[in-house]
Design an enzyme around this catalytic site. Structure first.
Site, PDB file in Angstrom:
ATOM      1  N   THR A  32       0.881  -1.199   0.070  1.00 51.43           N
ATOM      2  CA  THR A  32       0.064  -0.094   0.042  1.00 51.43           C
ATOM      3  C   THR A  32       0.944   1.324   0.104  1.00 51.43           C
ATOM      4  O   THR A  32       0.516   2.283  -0.661  1.00 51.43           O
ATOM      5  CB  THR A  32      -1.151   0.065   1.162  1.00 51.43           C
ATOM      6  OG1 THR A  32      -0.264  -0.120   2.417  1.00 51.43           O
ATOM      7  CG2 THR A  32      -1.956  -0.995   1.101  1.00 51.43           C
ATOM      8  N   HIS A 126      -0.139 -16.684  -5.319  1.00 47.42           N
ATOM      9  CA  HIS A 126      -1.183 -16.065  -6.423  1.00 47.42           C
ATOM     10  C   HIS A 126      -0.719 -15.747  -7.745  1.00 47.42           C
ATOM     11  O   HIS A 126      -1.292 -15.056  -8.521  1.00 47.42           O
ATOM     12  CB  HIS A 126      -1.842 -14.941  -5.625  1.00 47.42           C
ATOM     13  CG  HIS A 126      -2.534 -15.279  -4.396  1.00 47.42           C
ATOM     14  ND1 HIS A 126      -3.200 -14.362  -3.404  1.00 47.42           N
ATOM     15  CD2 HIS A 126      -2.867 -16.798  -3.965  1.00 47.42           C
ATOM     16  CE1 HIS A 126      -3.493 -15.334  -2.322  1.00 47.42           C
ATOM     17  NE2 HIS A 126      -3.283 -16.493  -2.834  1.00 47.42           N
ATOM     18  N   CYS A 137      -2.580 -23.869 -24.743  1.00 47.77           N
ATOM     19  CA  CYS A 137      -1.343 -24.469 -24.695  1.00 47.77           C
ATOM     20  C   CYS A 137      -0.306 -24.219 -23.359  1.00 47.77           C
ATOM     21  O   CYS A 137       0.841 -24.596 -23.260  1.00 47.77           O
ATOM     22  CB  CYS A 137      -0.875 -23.904 -26.054  1.00 47.77           C
ATOM     23  SG  CYS A 137      -0.155 -22.526 -26.173  1.00 47.77           S
ATOM     24  N   CYS A 159      -3.752 -16.101 -27.911  1.00 46.19           N
ATOM     25  CA  CYS A 159      -2.446 -16.745 -27.847  1.00 46.19           C
ATOM     26  C   CYS A 159      -1.737 -16.524 -29.348  1.00 46.19           C
ATOM     27  O   CYS A 159      -2.481 -16.958 -30.073  1.00 46.19           O
ATOM     28  CB  CYS A 159      -2.306 -18.075 -27.479  1.00 46.19           C
ATOM     29  SG  CYS A 159      -0.781 -18.882 -27.538  1.00 46.19           S
ATOM     30  N   CYS A 162      -1.566 -20.576 -30.748  1.00 44.70           N
ATOM     31  CA  CYS A 162      -2.543 -21.369 -30.839  1.00 44.70           C
ATOM     32  C   CYS A 162      -3.954 -20.560 -30.902  1.00 44.70           C
ATOM     33  O   CYS A 162      -5.199 -21.331 -30.971  1.00 44.70           O
ATOM     34  CB  CYS A 162      -2.804 -22.647 -29.870  1.00 44.70           C
ATOM     35  SG  CYS A 162      -3.445 -21.967 -28.153  1.00 44.70           S
TER      36      CYS A 162
END
Ligand code: NAD
Ligand code: ZN
Length: 260
Positions: A32, A126, A137, A159, A162
């Site tokens: 913060t 995370h 992929c 992507c 792909c």
């Protein structure tokens, strides 16, 4: 009477000197002071956004959600502009002094790395906003590349290999944590003898199991956080101050003792 910060920080310094493996666990509260709001403090993110808009399920199903998330990210400066503050720098200092086993962080802001902690000492429970990942992929792309595409007017990113959906490589609500990182973090927490929480409300699981694993295995717990947590009574030192000020003081007290 509440004890002064230098006395409390001195006690943390003594604990660090007496410990073999120090794990630092950080949450949104450490960032913060770098200008990134946390979720639960007044003015925090939940007062401005609806968490339901940020679920994994919505991201995958709804192109409009994806478009919004990429635009928020492009404009937030979170990935590119935020800089480490004295608390991140103090933890990097702890590393340079040879006193840090690892940092387990809930943050996705890359600020521990920017402060100088090597990437292999940071467990990002995370994930990170530094990259995007293809949901089909698994190919990963650095944010710089994504930003160029967003700045060029693309709104729905696919992507390049792909044409699958690209998602920030951070864990969204309703998405599971990266398994290998969680396993390693649990192991480090269990094997440490000093566990220092900096800036976390300790309400998000499974991240909040980490301090529990540490205490259950006999480690000492230090908590540095502005608001109360459910583990405050288990802490051998509890510092209710800003992370930057508190951690800087810890390093000052530590240096003083080591250079005596
Ligand atoms: P939280 O928002 O639940 O709690 C943050 C805690 O930090 C609060 O208890 C608050 O009192 C304290 N705090 C705020 N500023 C502080 C300061 N300067 N010094 C000391 N303490 C301070 O955050 P959380 O527990 O980390 O969990 C929320 C989730 O949000 C996490 O999963 C995290 O991944 C994510 N998140 C990350 C970022 C980031 O990457 N910077 C930002 C917001 C949220
Ligand atoms: Zn792909």
């Amino acid at each position: 009477m509440a004890e002064s910060l230098d006395i409390l920080a001195g006690r943390v310094a003594e604990l660090i000197i007496g410990a073999e493996r120090v794990v630092v666990f950080t949450g949104a509260g450490i960032s913060t002071e770098s200008g990134i709001p946390d979720f639960r403090s007044p003015g925090g993110i939940w007062e401005r956004f609806d968490p339901d808009d940020f679920t994994y399920q919505k991201f995958v199903r709804n192109p409009e959600t994806r478009r919004k998330q990429w635009l928020v990210l492009r404009d937030s400066g979170l990935v590119t502009e935020a800089m480490p503050n004295p608390a991140h720098c103090a933890i990097a200092e702890l590393y340079k002094m040879g006193r840090l086993d690892c940092v387990i962080t809930q943050n996705i802001d890359n600020l521990h790395q920017k402060a100088g902690v090597p990437a292999d000492k940071i467990l990002e429970l995370h994930g990170t906003m530094q990259r995007a990942v293809c949901l089909d992929c698994g190919q990963r792309y650095p944010f710089a590349r994504i930003k160029t595409r967003l700045d060029g007017g693309e709104e729905l990113l696919d992507c390049e290999a792909c044409h699958g959906i690209l998602k920030p490589d951070a864990v969204l609500f309703g998405e599971s944590l990266p398994e290998a990182v969680l396993k390693e973090a649990s192991l480090r927490a269990t094997n440490c003898d000093l566990f220092i929480v900096v800036g976390s409300s300790l309400v998000i699981y499974p991240a909040a199991y980490m301090p529990q694993y540490a205490i259950e295995s006999g480690a000492k717990l230090v908590i540095i956080n502005l608001s109360p947590t459910h583990l405050d009574k288990k802490a051998v030192v509890l510092i209710r101050a800003k992370a930057g000020e508190a951690m800087s003081q810890v390093i000052a007290e530590l240096s003083q003792r080591l250079n005596r």
